[in-house]
Design a protein around this motif. Structure first.
Motif, PDB file in Angstrom:
ATOM      1  N   LYS A   1      24.104 115.134  15.024  1.00 43.66           N
ATOM      2  CA  LYS A   1      22.970 114.250  14.750  1.00 43.66           C
ATOM      3  C   LYS A   1      21.881 114.940  13.935  1.00 43.66           C
ATOM      4  CE  LYS A   1      23.626 111.361  18.857  1.00 43.66           C
ATOM      5  NZ  LYS A   1      23.012 110.861  20.122  1.00 43.66           N
ATOM      6  N   GLY A   2      21.915 116.270  13.858  1.00 44.78           N
ATOM      7  CA  GLY A   2      20.922 116.973  13.059  1.00 44.78           C
ATOM      8  C   GLY A   2      20.067 117.906  13.885  1.00 44.78           C
ATOM      9  N   ALA A   3      18.782 117.967  13.574  1.00 45.81           N
ATOM     10  CA  ALA A   3      17.878 118.891  14.259  1.00 45.81           C
ATOM     11  C   ALA A   3      16.456 118.347  14.215  1.00 45.81           C
ATOM     12  CB  ALA A   3      17.932 120.272  13.614  1.00 45.81           C
TER      13      ALA A   3
ATOM     14  N   GLN B   1       9.749 115.925  14.029  1.00 43.73           N
ATOM     15  CA  GLN B   1      10.559 114.981  13.268  1.00 43.73           C
ATOM     16  C   GLN B   1      12.036 115.324  13.425  1.00 43.73           C
ATOM     17  OE1 GLN B   1       9.420 114.672   9.150  1.00 43.73           O
ATOM     18  NE2 GLN B   1      11.145 113.374   8.597  1.00 43.73           N
ATOM     19  N   LEU B   2      12.855 114.285  13.507  1.00 39.33           N
ATOM     20  CA  LEU B   2      14.305 114.470  13.512  1.00 39.33           C
ATOM     21  C   LEU B   2      14.811 114.418  12.078  1.00 39.33           C
ATOM     22  CD1 LEU B   2      17.142 114.623  14.803  1.00 39.33           C
ATOM     23  CD2 LEU B   2      17.083 112.118  14.997  1.00 39.33           C
ATOM     24  N   ILE B   3      15.528 115.466  11.673  1.00 40.98           N
ATOM     25  CA  ILE B   3      16.140 115.513  10.351  1.00 40.98           C
ATOM     26  C   ILE B   3      17.638 115.298  10.542  1.00 40.98           C
ATOM     27  CG2 ILE B   3      16.437 116.837   8.237  1.00 40.98           C
ATOM     28  CD1 ILE B   3      13.514 116.148   8.977  1.00 40.98           C
ATOM     29  N   PRO B   4      18.180 114.188  10.038  1.00 44.48           N
ATOM     30  CA  PRO B   4      19.595 113.860  10.296  1.00 44.48           C
ATOM     31  C   PRO B   4      20.546 114.909   9.734  1.00 44.48           C
ATOM     32  CG  PRO B   4      18.400 111.956   9.446  1.00 44.48           C
ATOM     33  CD  PRO B   4      17.502 113.148   9.259  1.00 44.48           C
ATOM     34  N   GLY B   5      21.687 115.051  10.419  1.00 47.96           N
ATOM     35  CA  GLY B   5      22.724 115.955   9.945  1.00 47.96           C
ATOM     36  C   GLY B   5      23.570 115.305   8.866  1.00 47.96           C
ATOM     37  N   PHE B   6      24.500 116.093   8.328  1.00 44.97           N
ATOM     38  CA  PHE B   6      25.408 115.601   7.300  1.00 44.97           C
ATOM     39  C   PHE B   6      26.759 115.283   7.926  1.00 44.97           C
ATOM     40  CE2 PHE B   6      22.204 117.972   5.089  1.00 44.97           C
ATOM     41  CZ  PHE B   6      21.975 117.250   3.940  1.00 44.97           C
ATOM     42  N   PRO B   7      27.381 114.178   7.541  1.00 46.00           N
ATOM     43  CA  PRO B   7      28.650 113.790   8.168  1.00 46.00           C
ATOM     44  C   PRO B   7      29.770 114.760   7.829  1.00 46.00           C
ATOM     45  CG  PRO B   7      28.173 112.379   6.284  1.00 46.00           C
ATOM     46  CD  PRO B   7      26.942 113.209   6.511  1.00 46.00           C
ATOM     47  N   VAL B   8      30.550 115.109   8.848  1.00 48.09           N
ATOM     48  CA  VAL B   8      31.739 115.948   8.667  1.00 48.09           C
ATOM     49  C   VAL B   8      32.903 115.203   9.304  1.00 48.09           C
ATOM     50  CG1 VAL B   8      32.852 118.136   9.223  1.00 48.09           C
ATOM     51  CG2 VAL B   8      30.407 118.082   8.701  1.00 48.09           C
ATOM     52  N   THR B   9      33.853 114.798   8.499  1.00 48.30           N
ATOM     53  CA  THR B   9      34.963 113.993   9.011  1.00 48.30           C
ATOM     54  C   THR B   9      36.008 114.830   9.724  1.00 48.30           C
ATOM     55  OG1 THR B   9      36.070 114.159   6.862  1.00 48.30           O
ATOM     56  CG2 THR B   9      34.664 112.237   7.230  1.00 48.30           C
ATOM     57  N   ASN B  10      36.099 116.108   9.387  1.00 50.00           N
ATOM     58  CA  ASN B  10      37.131 116.943   9.989  1.00 50.00           C
ATOM     59  C   ASN B  10      36.563 118.316  10.329  1.00 50.00           C
ATOM     60  OD1 ASN B  10      39.615 117.907  10.869  1.00 50.00           O
ATOM     61  ND2 ASN B  10      40.232 118.581   8.842  1.00 50.00           N
ATOM     62  N   VAL B  11      36.191 118.488  11.596  1.00 49.97           N
ATOM     63  CA  VAL B  11      35.700 119.780  12.056  1.00 49.97           C
ATOM     64  C   VAL B  11      36.899 120.696  12.287  1.00 49.97           C
ATOM     65  CG1 VAL B  11      34.498 121.018  13.897  1.00 49.97           C
ATOM     66  CG2 VAL B  11      33.632 118.803  13.099  1.00 49.97           C
TER      67      VAL B  11
ATOM     68  N   GLY C   1      19.251 123.712   6.388  1.00 49.46           N
ATOM     69  CA  GLY C   1      19.972 124.287   7.526  1.00 49.46           C
ATOM     70  C   GLY C   1      21.088 123.383   8.001  1.00 49.46           C
ATOM     71  N   ASN C   2      20.817 122.086   8.092  1.00 50.67           N
ATOM     72  CA  ASN C   2      21.860 121.124   8.489  1.00 50.67           C
ATOM     73  C   ASN C   2      23.039 121.161   7.528  1.00 50.67           C
ATOM     74  OD1 ASN C   2      20.426 120.180  10.702  1.00 50.67           O
ATOM     75  ND2 ASN C   2      19.542 118.434   9.615  1.00 50.67           N
ATOM     76  N   GLY C   3      22.741 121.281   6.234  1.00 47.45           N
ATOM     77  CA  GLY C   3      23.807 121.301   5.241  1.00 47.45           C
ATOM     78  C   GLY C   3      24.706 122.515   5.385  1.00 47.45           C
ATOM     79  N   VAL C   4      24.101 123.691   5.539  1.00 46.09           N
ATOM     80  CA  VAL C   4      24.902 124.905   5.698  1.00 46.09           C
ATOM     81  C   VAL C   4      25.720 124.838   6.981  1.00 46.09           C
ATOM     82  CG1 VAL C   4      24.857 127.404   5.944  1.00 46.09           C
ATOM     83  CG2 VAL C   4      23.261 126.285   4.378  1.00 46.09           C
ATOM     84  N   GLY C   5      25.091 124.420   8.072  1.00 44.17           N
ATOM     85  CA  GLY C   5      25.809 124.321   9.341  1.00 44.17           C
ATOM     86  C   GLY C   5      27.012 123.406   9.255  1.00 44.17           C
ATOM     87  N   ALA C   6      26.852 122.285   8.584  1.00 47.28           N
ATOM     88  CA  ALA C   6      27.960 121.341   8.436  1.00 47.28           C
ATOM     89  C   ALA C   6      29.098 121.959   7.625  1.00 47.28           C
ATOM     90  CB  ALA C   6      27.468 120.058   7.762  1.00 47.28           C
ATOM     91  N   MET C   7      28.763 122.662   6.555  1.00 42.72           N
ATOM     92  CA  MET C   7      29.795 123.245   5.704  1.00 42.72           C
ATOM     93  C   MET C   7      30.599 124.310   6.437  1.00 42.72           C
ATOM     94  SD  MET C   7      28.024 123.469   1.916  1.00 42.72           S
ATOM     95  CE  MET C   7      29.605 123.788   1.118  1.00 42.72           C
ATOM     96  N   VAL C   8      29.935 125.068   7.307  1.00 43.02           N
ATOM     97  CA  VAL C   8      30.630 126.122   8.053  1.00 43.02           C
ATOM     98  C   VAL C   8      31.731 125.538   8.937  1.00 43.02           C
ATOM     99  CG1 VAL C   8      30.347 127.855   9.881  1.00 43.02           C
ATOM    100  CG2 VAL C   8      28.693 127.731   8.010  1.00 43.02           C
ATOM    101  N   THR C   9      31.502 124.356   9.500  1.00 45.45           N
ATOM    102  CA  THR C   9      32.477 123.771  10.428  1.00 45.45           C
ATOM    103  C   THR C   9      33.764 123.336   9.751  1.00 45.45           C
ATOM    104  OG1 THR C   9      31.696 121.473  10.225  1.00 45.45           O
ATOM    105  CG2 THR C   9      30.578 122.886  11.835  1.00 45.45           C
ATOM    106  N   MET C  10      33.752 123.237   8.438  1.00 42.90           N
ATOM    107  CA  MET C  10      34.904 122.696   7.720  1.00 42.90           C
ATOM    108  C   MET C  10      35.897 123.764   7.269  1.00 42.90           C
ATOM    109  SD  MET C  10      33.173 119.601   5.493  1.00 42.90           S
ATOM    110  CE  MET C  10      32.191 120.670   4.452  1.00 42.90           C
TER     111      MET C  10
END
Length: 317
Positions: free
Chosen positions: A228-230, A239-249, A280-289
């Motif tokens: 959901k973000g951070a 403020q809530l900053i939404p995360g980026f969608p990752v279809t395949n962790v 930060g959300n963007g980097v975190g999402a990319m790491v999971t892929m």
């Protein structure tokens, strides 16, 4: 130096022939550690990062140091210990959301860190000191080393970043809670996850958790809530900053370290808080892929492309 971090990095073995260690006949060898994941993330984004640690005077330690140096991290404050080995751990990735880790780090070289190992000028020359809750759990001397590093930072107007990075296998709940709250109270920026906040304060509401962390004395709290973000919290706003969608962790390990790297990169660049957290959300999402702890950490161009086109198919040739 933009950021100095301190802590243990280990040799990482991941089963290849089977996701379960009991059946695996072959393993891949990599390296992993929250602090160097963070440092490598920063260097890939164009910043200067230094790492303080010890490694064994063995082949694993020599290989690790060479690799991390090759990623652009300053390793001038990493010492070889002739009497203790480089730590190691095994990671079973059973599925993208089910990862098991087994440590073999007791008595490791990094657990021998002492306050006397710290170079005060090195820390004083940084803009930020980054510490995690992992290092003080390794030994009493590591705990004292972290406190001394923070003291040096404060004496020299270096801002302290604290990522609790709770590791339940390393110490008791009562002891970990006491130490993590102690370090939080000494920090300028705190980067907890929602589960860590609940562990520390017995509270699940993210807004209340943000307020509780701010009361520890930090000027900025960024609370990670997974996909959901951070949230970011200051005395003036949240403020809530939404995360980026990752279809395949593929492998979630290291995502929090990547988040921290992206966030601090944004702060170093002078971005507004919402944009720094989004980074930060963007980097975190990319790491999971990508499999591995740091392999998915992007450079600036890759991150920009991902954040702009998260829903489009990669058609690069």
């Amino acid at each position: 130096m933009d950021v100095v971090t301190i802590g243990e990095t280990m040799v990482l073995f991941t089963p290849k022939s089977s996701p379960l260690m009991r059946y695996a006949e072959t393993y891949s060898r990599q390296f992993g550690g929250a602090e160097t994941n963070f440092a490598i993330g920063l260097t890939r984004l164009g910043h200067q990062a230094g790492w303080i640690s010890k490694v064994g005077n063995d082949e694993f330690g020599k290989s690790m140091l060479s690799f991390i140096r090759g990623e652009g991290v300053n390793v001038s404050q990493v010492e070889f210990d002739p009497t203790a080995p480089t730590g190691m751990y095994f990671k079973e990735v059973r599925s993208g959301n089910q990862v098991r880790v087994q440590y073999y780090r007791k008595g490791s070289a990094a657990s021998q860190l002492q306050p006397s190992d710290l170079n005060e000028e090195y820390i004083a020359g940084a803009k930020y000191l980054h510490v995690t809750g992992i290092t003080p759990a390794l030994s009493e001397s590591c705990y004292q080393t972290i406190l001394r590093a923070i003291s040096i930072a404060k004496e020299n107007d270096v801002k302290v970043i604290f990522d609790p990075n709770l590791r339940r296998k390393l110490w008791s709940e009562d002891h970990s809670r006491k130490v993590l709250l102690e370090i939080a109270a000494l920090s300028d920026i705190i980067l907890p996850g929602l589960d860590e906040g609940t562990f520390l304060f017995n509270e699940e509401d993210p807004i209340k958790l943000g307020e509780l962390f701010l009361k520890q004395g930090a000027s900025l709290v960024v609370l990670k809530i997974g996909a959901k973000g951070a949230y970011y919290f200051t005395e003036e706003e949240y403020q809530l900053i939404p995360g980026f969608p990752v279809t395949n962790v593929v492998d979630p390990v290291g995502a929090g370290d990547g988040f921290a790297a992206g966030l601090i990169s944004g702060l170093l660049e002078g971005l507004p808080l919402d944009q720094a957290v989004a980074k930060g959300n963007g980097v975190g999402a990319m790491v999971t892929m990508v499999p591995g702890d740091f392999e998915g950490l992007p450079d600036s161009e890759e991150l920009k492309a991902f954040m702009e086109f998260t829903s489009s198919e990669d058609v690069a040739r």
